[in-house]
Design a protein around this motif. Structure first.
Motif, PDB file in Angstrom:
ATOM      1  N   SER A  39       0.833  -1.210   0.000  1.00  0.00           N
ATOM      2  CA  SER A  39       0.000   0.000   0.000  1.00  0.00           C
ATOM      3  C   SER A  39       0.864   1.256   0.000  1.00  0.00           C
ATOM      4  O   SER A  39       0.589   2.218  -0.745  1.00  0.00           O
ATOM      5  CB  SER A  39      -0.929   0.008   1.222  1.00  0.00           C
ATOM      6  N   TYR A  40       1.907   1.248   0.830  1.00  0.00           N
ATOM      7  CA  TYR A  40       2.785   2.416   0.933  1.00  0.00           C
ATOM      8  C   TYR A  40       3.497   2.691  -0.383  1.00  0.00           C
ATOM      9  O   TYR A  40       3.512   3.830  -0.890  1.00  0.00           O
ATOM     10  CB  TYR A  40       3.810   2.194   2.042  1.00  0.00           C
ATOM     11  N   HIS A  41       4.074   1.647  -0.981  1.00  0.00           N
ATOM     12  CA  HIS A  41       4.813   1.809  -2.238  1.00  0.00           C
ATOM     13  C   HIS A  41       3.879   2.212  -3.372  1.00  0.00           C
ATOM     14  O   HIS A  41       4.193   3.101  -4.177  1.00  0.00           O
ATOM     15  CB  HIS A  41       5.546   0.508  -2.585  1.00  0.00           C
ATOM     16  N   PHE A  42       2.726   1.554  -3.440  1.00  0.00           N
ATOM     17  CA  PHE A  42       1.783   1.888  -4.505  1.00  0.00           C
ATOM     18  C   PHE A  42       1.319   3.336  -4.400  1.00  0.00           C
ATOM     19  O   PHE A  42       1.223   4.045  -5.407  1.00  0.00           O
ATOM     20  CB  PHE A  42       0.571   0.957  -4.465  1.00  0.00           C
ATOM     21  N   HIS A  43       1.031   3.799  -3.188  1.00  0.00           N
ATOM     22  CA  HIS A  43       0.582   5.176  -3.009  1.00  0.00           C
ATOM     23  C   HIS A  43       1.639   6.157  -3.510  1.00  0.00           C
ATOM     24  O   HIS A  43       1.315   7.158  -4.163  1.00  0.00           O
ATOM     25  CB  HIS A  43       0.266   5.449  -1.538  1.00  0.00           C
ATOM     26  N   ARG A  44       2.901   5.878  -3.235  1.00  0.00           N
ATOM     27  CA  ARG A  44       3.981   6.748  -3.694  1.00  0.00           C
ATOM     28  C   ARG A  44       4.071   6.741  -5.216  1.00  0.00           C
ATOM     29  O   ARG A  44       4.230   7.799  -5.849  1.00  0.00           O
ATOM     30  CB  ARG A  44       5.316   6.295  -3.095  1.00  0.00           C
ATOM     31  N   ILE A  45       3.987   5.566  -5.829  1.00  0.00           N
ATOM     32  CA  ILE A  45       4.071   5.457  -7.291  1.00  0.00           C
ATOM     33  C   ILE A  45       2.900   6.178  -7.950  1.00  0.00           C
ATOM     34  O   ILE A  45       3.073   6.945  -8.911  1.00  0.00           O
ATOM     35  CB  ILE A  45       4.097   3.969  -7.724  1.00  0.00           C
TER      36      ILE A  45
END
Length: 305
Positions: A39-45
């Protein structure tokens, strides 16, 4: 480059899911599960590629779809519109709508309908008592907007599901050429362009009168017979079967916008409203036309009001 292509495909999957499930729960955890990212990585991308956070994108998309519906159906209760685009509270919807558009939902609807009535100049007059699908089956229409007159073969009919592969474009709809070039570069070595059924299309996710130009989303598409595997910037989805208003035009490049205006006027006159992603299918190569014109089918998914 591989990471960029992979992230582009994942963001495309999520955007397509949002469009198809706008009335459902669309938090970052739910959407990240569609990808292979946390979730964290996807939100940043997502935030990096789209220029806005996932939450802001979902909120904007819901409000813009609500604005389109407000303009299309003057009788639908605002509460119904709010629920259909995913709000659980009418008060929350109204507060966010006013913050985004600067006016209340009711004032927005009133303004849109006034502008529509003022600008509408459709020569073909239709008796409201004759608003049935069969009455409008494959009729030749002569339409006028401002000082422009256009001919159109118009019908409301059932279309089967349409499978497409696409390259996504962000920004003005008139600048899609690069997306089409990327799509062709991908399609040529796979033998898709040599098919006798080869047809290109453009699918539009937003209304340019509602969404800011730099945030418009459109897809340069190749229609295929059945779903196929894609990779990199190229993705795929299926337009659902259903009832469509279909208008065939023979037009020059500078008449595309007028043709779309004519189609939406005809949809309104027929007692219908748009209920999904509209698209245009190119039936010829304009360079081979004696007057360098495009022959296109404009297809708008509709339901009766």
């Amino acid at each position: 480059m591989q990471d960029f292509d992979r992230y582009t495909k994942q963001v495309n999957i999520v955007i397509d899911y949002i469009d198809a499930n706008i009335d459902k729960k669309l938090d970052v955890q739910t959407l990240a599960r569609l990808t292979s990212l946390s979730s964290y990585h996807f939100h940043r991308i997502f935030s990096s590629m789209m220029g806005e956070s996932l939450a802001k994108y979902v909120m904007r998309r819901r409000l813009e779809l609500a604005a389109i519906d407000l303009g299309c159906d003057p009788l639908k209760p605002i509460m119904n519109i709010a629920f259909e685009v995913g709000f659980n509270s009418v008060n929350v919807f109204c507060r966010n709508f006013r913050r985004h558009f600067g006016v209340t939902a009711e004032d927005y609807r009133r303004k849109i309908r006034q502008e529509y009535s003022k600008n509408r100049q459709l020569e073909h007059k239709i008796n409201p008592s004759q608003r049935t699908y069969s009455h409008y089956f494959c009729q030749r229409k002569i339409l006028k907007i401002g000082d422009k007159s256009m001919n159109c073969n118009f019908e409301i009919k059932h279309l089967e599901a349409t499978h497409v592969v696409y390259c996504r474009h962000y920004g003005a709809y008139t600048n899609m050429q690069q997306a089409f070039e990327k799509l062709m570069k991908w399609a040529y070595p796979r033998g898709l362009v040599a098919s006798p059924d080869f047809k290109m299309a453009a699918i539009y996710h937003d209304n340019p009168h509602v969404t800011e130009e730099e945030k418009l989303i459109s897809d340069a598409c190749l229609i295929v017979k059945e779903p196929i595997k894609t990779n990199g910037e190229i993705s795929a989805y299926t337009l659902q079967s259903g009832k469509y208003a279909v208008g065939r035009f023979e037009i020059s490049w500078d008449e595309f916008q007028t043709a779309w205006q004519c189609m939406y006027m005809l949809v309104e006159k027929h007692g219908c409203q748009c209920c999904g992603l509209p698209f245009e299918v190119y039936q010829n190569n304009s360079e081979e036309h004696p007057e360098k014109k495009w022959i296109i089918d404009i297809c708008i998914p509709v339901v009766a009001k």
